[in-house]
Design an enzyme around this catalytic site. Structure first.
Site, short mmCIF file in Angstrom:
data_model
loop_
_atom_site.label_atom_id
_atom_site.label_comp_id
_atom_site.label_asym_id
_atom_site.label_seq_id
_atom_site.Cartn_x
_atom_site.Cartn_y
_atom_site.Cartn_z
N LYS A 18 0.84 -1.20 0.00
CA LYS A 18 0.00 0.00 0.00
C LYS A 18 0.87 1.25 0.00
O LYS A 18 0.69 2.16 -0.81
CB LYS A 18 -0.90 0.00 1.25
N ASN A 19 1.82 1.30 0.94
CA ASN A 19 2.59 2.54 1.09
C ASN A 19 3.51 2.81 -0.10
O ASN A 19 3.83 3.97 -0.37
CB ASN A 19 3.39 2.51 2.41
N ARG A 30 -3.56 10.98 4.65
CA ARG A 30 -2.38 11.80 4.80
C ARG A 30 -1.44 11.69 3.58
O ARG A 30 -0.78 12.67 3.20
CB ARG A 30 -1.65 11.34 6.07
N CYS A 51 -4.82 8.66 9.63
CA CYS A 51 -5.03 7.96 10.91
C CYS A 51 -4.77 8.90 12.08
O CYS A 51 -3.86 9.73 12.02
CB CYS A 51 -4.06 6.80 11.03
N ARG A 90 1.46 14.47 13.52
CA ARG A 90 1.85 14.23 12.12
C ARG A 90 1.91 15.50 11.27
O ARG A 90 1.16 15.65 10.30
CB ARG A 90 0.94 13.19 11.48
N PRO A 91 2.82 16.40 11.59
CA PRO A 91 2.96 17.61 10.77
C PRO A 91 3.64 17.31 9.43
O PRO A 91 4.10 16.19 9.20
CB PRO A 91 3.86 18.50 11.63
N VAL A 92 3.69 18.32 8.54
CA VAL A 92 4.36 18.14 7.25
C VAL A 92 5.51 19.14 7.07
O VAL A 92 5.91 19.43 5.95
CB VAL A 92 3.37 18.24 6.05
N ASP A 93 6.02 19.66 8.19
CA ASP A 93 7.08 20.67 8.11
C ASP A 93 8.31 20.20 7.35
O ASP A 93 8.95 20.97 6.63
CB ASP A 93 7.47 21.14 9.53
N LEU A 94 8.65 18.91 7.46
CA LEU A 94 9.86 18.40 6.79
C LEU A 94 9.66 18.37 5.27
O LEU A 94 10.60 18.63 4.52
CB LEU A 94 10.23 17.01 7.31
N ASP A 96 4.44 0.30 12.14
CA ASP A 96 3.21 -0.25 11.56
C ASP A 96 2.98 -1.72 11.94
O ASP A 96 1.97 -2.29 11.56
CB ASP A 96 3.22 -0.10 10.03
N ILE A 109 8.01 6.47 17.03
CA ILE A 109 7.71 7.20 15.80
C ILE A 109 6.49 8.10 15.97
O ILE A 109 6.51 9.27 15.59
CB ILE A 109 7.48 6.22 14.61
N ARG A 160 -8.77 0.18 4.41
CA ARG A 160 -7.77 1.10 3.88
C ARG A 160 -6.48 0.36 3.53
O ARG A 160 -5.77 0.77 2.62
CB ARG A 160 -7.43 2.19 4.90
C1 UD1 Z 1 4.74 6.55 6.45
C2 UD1 Z 1 3.74 5.44 6.25
C3 UD1 Z 1 3.12 5.04 7.58
C4 UD1 Z 1 4.21 4.70 8.59
C5 UD1 Z 1 5.22 5.84 8.68
C6 UD1 Z 1 6.42 5.50 9.57
C7 UD1 Z 1 2.88 5.91 4.01
C8 UD1 Z 1 1.73 6.29 3.16
N1 UD1 Z 1 2.69 5.90 5.34
O1 UD1 Z 1 3.99 7.66 6.95
O2 UD1 Z 1 2.29 3.89 7.37
O3 UD1 Z 1 3.62 4.52 9.87
O4 UD1 Z 1 5.74 6.14 7.37
O5 UD1 Z 1 7.05 4.35 9.13
O6 UD1 Z 1 3.95 5.57 3.52
N2 UD1 Z 1 7.08 14.11 10.91
C9 UD1 Z 1 7.28 15.45 11.21
N3 UD1 Z 1 7.27 16.34 10.18
C10 UD1 Z 1 7.08 15.96 8.88
C11 UD1 Z 1 6.90 14.60 8.59
C12 UD1 Z 1 6.90 13.69 9.62
O7 UD1 Z 1 7.46 15.81 12.36
O8 UD1 Z 1 7.09 16.83 8.00
C13 UD1 Z 1 7.06 13.13 12.01
C14 UD1 Z 1 5.69 12.47 12.13
O9 UD1 Z 1 4.81 13.25 12.91
C15 UD1 Z 1 6.02 11.16 12.78
C16 UD1 Z 1 7.39 10.82 12.19
O10 UD1 Z 1 7.92 12.05 11.69
O11 UD1 Z 1 6.14 11.30 14.18
C17 UD1 Z 1 7.34 9.78 11.09
O12 UD1 Z 1 6.58 10.23 10.03
P1 UD1 Z 1 6.89 9.84 8.52
O13 UD1 Z 1 8.09 8.97 8.42
O14 UD1 Z 1 6.86 11.10 7.71
O15 UD1 Z 1 5.62 8.97 8.19
P2 UD1 Z 1 4.63 9.13 6.97
O16 UD1 Z 1 5.39 9.35 5.72
O17 UD1 Z 1 3.52 10.04 7.33
#
Ligand code: UD1
Length: 422
Positions: A22-23, A94, A118, A123-127, A309, A331, A401
Site C-alpha cells: 500500500k505505502n 495523509r 489515521c 503528524r505535521p508536514v514541516d519536513l 506499523d 515514531i 484502507r
Molecule cells: C509513512 C507510512 C506510515 C508509517 C510511517 C512510519 C505511508 C503512506 N505511510 O507515513 O504507514 O507509519 O511512514 O514508518 O507511507 N514528521 C514530522 N514532520 C514531517 C513529517 C513527519 O514531524 O514533515 C514526524 C511524524 O509526525 C512522525 C514521524 O515524523 O512522528 C514519522 O513520520 P513519517 O516517516 O513522515 O511517516 P509518513 O510518511 O507520514
C-alpha cells in the site's frame, strides 16, 4: 456498518498470498504527475486508500484505470487540469500530501490542502515543506492549504538534511528533485523499502538517482521524465501481520512472496519469542513450536528498525506471551489506542507515555471491540484468533484502507472469521 466476527480456534495451516505494498503504491501513483507519458503499476493492492489516491489524481486531470481486477493501474497525466488538491479528498488520507512535490516540479505550482489520515499523533508536514523550500519553492500556508510556487525556470537542486528520516518527506523531495535543475543531496533520508521501490520506478522513467536505501540519496535533475512499467514491491506490513497469525494460534503458514530482508528486525523479535521463520523460493514459512511464546521487548524505529506499523500486531502476540514485555513507540506519540481494546479481551497492559508494559496471560477472551486505526484494527483480529469465544470488531472501514481480502486470506488457512453487516 460492517463488522468482522472472529472465533478463536486451533492451529492454522496453508498459504497466504501477500499483496503489493500500500505505502509503495501510494507514492508510486503520484509519480505519474511528473510526466506526460503513461505509467503502469503492476501488483497493485486493492484497497480503499488506493481508491482515494485514484480520486485525487483524477481530480487533477490524470487518467487512472484499474485493470485485471485492480492489480494493474494504468496512469496518464498528459494534461493536468488543475494544480489544486482539495480538502474534501486530502482529508481522507495523509499520503495525499505526496502530490505536492511532483505537481510543483512539473507544473511550477501547487495548492494542496493540509492532510488528515489515521489519528496517531500530530503528524505535521514541516519536513516536506522545508525540503521544497530549500529547492527554491515559495510557500504560503493559509486557510488550511499550502500554496506553493517554484521559481521561474523551475525548482533548483539543493543540499537537504532532514532532522528526522521521514518517509513521506523523503518521497516528496525525491520526486521533486528528479526534475530540479542541478544536483540534490538528501541527507538523513528514510531508508524504507518503499523509498527504494519509488527510486527504482523513477529510474525506469529516466531519473538519475543514487544511494536510495542508504541515508544519503543523490539526485541529478533531468529535463523531463518518460513512461515506465513498474511492479510494486511486496507489502512488508501485510507480510508481518500474517506472519503473526500462526505465531498467535500455532500451526504453520507460508506467506507467499515474503522476503526476510523486508522484515529482518521483526524476524529477530519473532525468533526471540520462539517463532520459527524459514525463507524458501515461495516465501516465508512461519511456525510456532512451543505452547506459549516468550516475552520480548520491542522499540519501534525507522527502517531497518522494527516498524511502527507492526507494533499493534506484535502487542497482540505478546498479550499471551510467557512473561512481561515492554513496547516502546518512538515514531508516533499516540499509537497505543489498541491497548484499551486488547484489555477488554483480558490482556494486562499498562500504558505510560511512549511505553506499554504487557504482562502475558494464558488466554484472551473474545469481546466486542472497536478498531481505532488501520493497524490497530488488524491487531484486534489477530487477538481474536487466539481468544476463547467470539470477538466482534466494529469500524472495520479502517481495515479496508490497508488489507485486501482479510476474511478470505485468514479463512484460507483455517481461521474462523466472517464479515457481517451490522
Ligand atoms: C509513512 C507510512 C506510515 C508509517 C510511517 C512510519 C505511508 C503512506 N505511510 O507515513 O504507514 O507509519 O511512514 O514508518 O507511507 N514528521 C514530522 N514532520 C514531517 C513529517 C513527519 O514531524 O514533515 C514526524 C511524524 O509526525 C512522525 C514521524 O515524523 O512522528 C514519522 O513520520 P513519517 O516517516 O513522515 O511517516 P509518513 O510518511 O507520514
Amino acid at each position: 456498518m460492517d463488522q468482522i466476527i472472529v472465533t478463536g480456534n486451533g492451529p492454522l495451516s496453508g498459504d497466504i498470498p501477500i499483496a503489493g505494498a500500500k505505502n509503495a503504491c501510494l507514492t508510486l501513483m503520484p509519480a505519474t504527475l511528473l510526466t506526460d507519458q503513461p505509467l503502469t503499476l503492476t501488483n497493485a493492492p486493492r484497497l480503499s486508500d488506493i481508491a482515494t489516491m485514484t480520486e485525487l489524481l483524477r481530480s487533477l486531470g490524470s487518467e487512472v484505470s484499474a485493470l485485471h481486477d485492480g492489480q494493474v493501474l494504468a496512469l496518464s497525466s498528459h494534461d493536468l487540469t488543475t494544480v489544486r488538491a482539495d480538502y474534501d479528498i486530502v482529508r481522507k488520507m495523509r499520503a495525499s500530501i505526496l502530490v505536492l512535490g511532483p505537481l510543483l516540479a512539473r507544473a511550477g505550482e501547487a495548492v494542496v490542502s493540509l492532510p488528515g489520515g489515521c489519528a496517531i499523533g500530530a503528524r505535521p508536514v514541516d519536513l516536506h515543506l522545508s525540503a521544497l523550500e530549500a529547492m527554491g519553492a515559495e510557500l504560503d500556508l493559509r486557510d488550511g492549504y499550502v500554496y506553493a510556487k517554484a521559481p521561474l525556470g523551475g525548482l533548483k537542486g539543493a543540499d537537504i538534511t532532514f532532522k528526522f528520516a521521514s518517509v513521506g518527506a523523503t518521497e516528496n523531495a525525491l520526486m521533486a528533485a528528479t526534475l530540479a535543475k542541478g544536483t540534490t543531496i538528501l541527507r538523513n533520508a528514510a531508508r524504507e523499502p518503499e523509498i527504494v521501490d519509488l527510486a527504482d520506478c523513477l529510474r525506469g522513467m529516466g531519473a538519475q538517482i543514487d544511494g536510495d536505501g542508504s541515508p544519503e540519496i543523490t539526485i541529478q535533475g533531468v529535463d523531463q521524465l518518460g513512461g515506465a512499467t513498474h511492479r510494486v514491491v511486496t507489502d512488508r506490513i501485510e507480510l508481518g501481520t500474517y506472519m503473526l497469525a500462526p505465531a498467535i494460534c500455532g500451526g504453520e503458514v507460508t506467506c507467499l512472496g515474503g522476503r526476510i530482508d523486508l522484515v529482518a528486525a521483526f524476524c529477530e523479535k519473532l525468533d526471540a519469542a520462539g517463532i520459527s521463520v524459514v525463507e524458501t523460493d515461495k516465501g516465508l514459512t512461519v511456525s510456532r513450536k512451543g505452547d506459549r511464546v516468550r516475552a520480548v521487548d520491542v522499540i519501534t524505529e525507522p527502517f531497518p528498525g522494527f516498524p511502527t506499523d507492526l507494533q499493534a500486531q506484535m502487542m497482540a502476540l505478546l498479550c499471551t506471551a510467557d512473561g512481561t514485555s515492554v513496547l516502546e513507540e518512538k515514531i508516533f506519540e499516540n499509537r497505543f489506542m489498541h491497548a484499551p481494546e486488547l484489555v477488554r479481551m483480558g490482556a494486562h497492559i499498562d500504558v505510560h507515555g511512549g511505553h506499554a508494559t504487557v504482562t502475558g496471560v494464558e488466554r484472551l477472551r473474545g469481546a466486542p471491540v472497536m478498531a481505532t486505526d488501520l493497524r490497530a484494527s488488524v491487531s484486534l483480529i489477530l487477538a481474536g484468533l487466539a481468544a476463547e469465544g467470539e470477538t466482534i470488531v466494529s469500524r472495520v472501514y479502517h481495515l479496508d484502507r490497508g488489507y485486501e481480502h482479510v476474511v478470505r486470506k485468514l479463512s484460507g488457512v483455517g481461521a474462523r472469521i466472517e464479515r457481517v453487516k451490522a
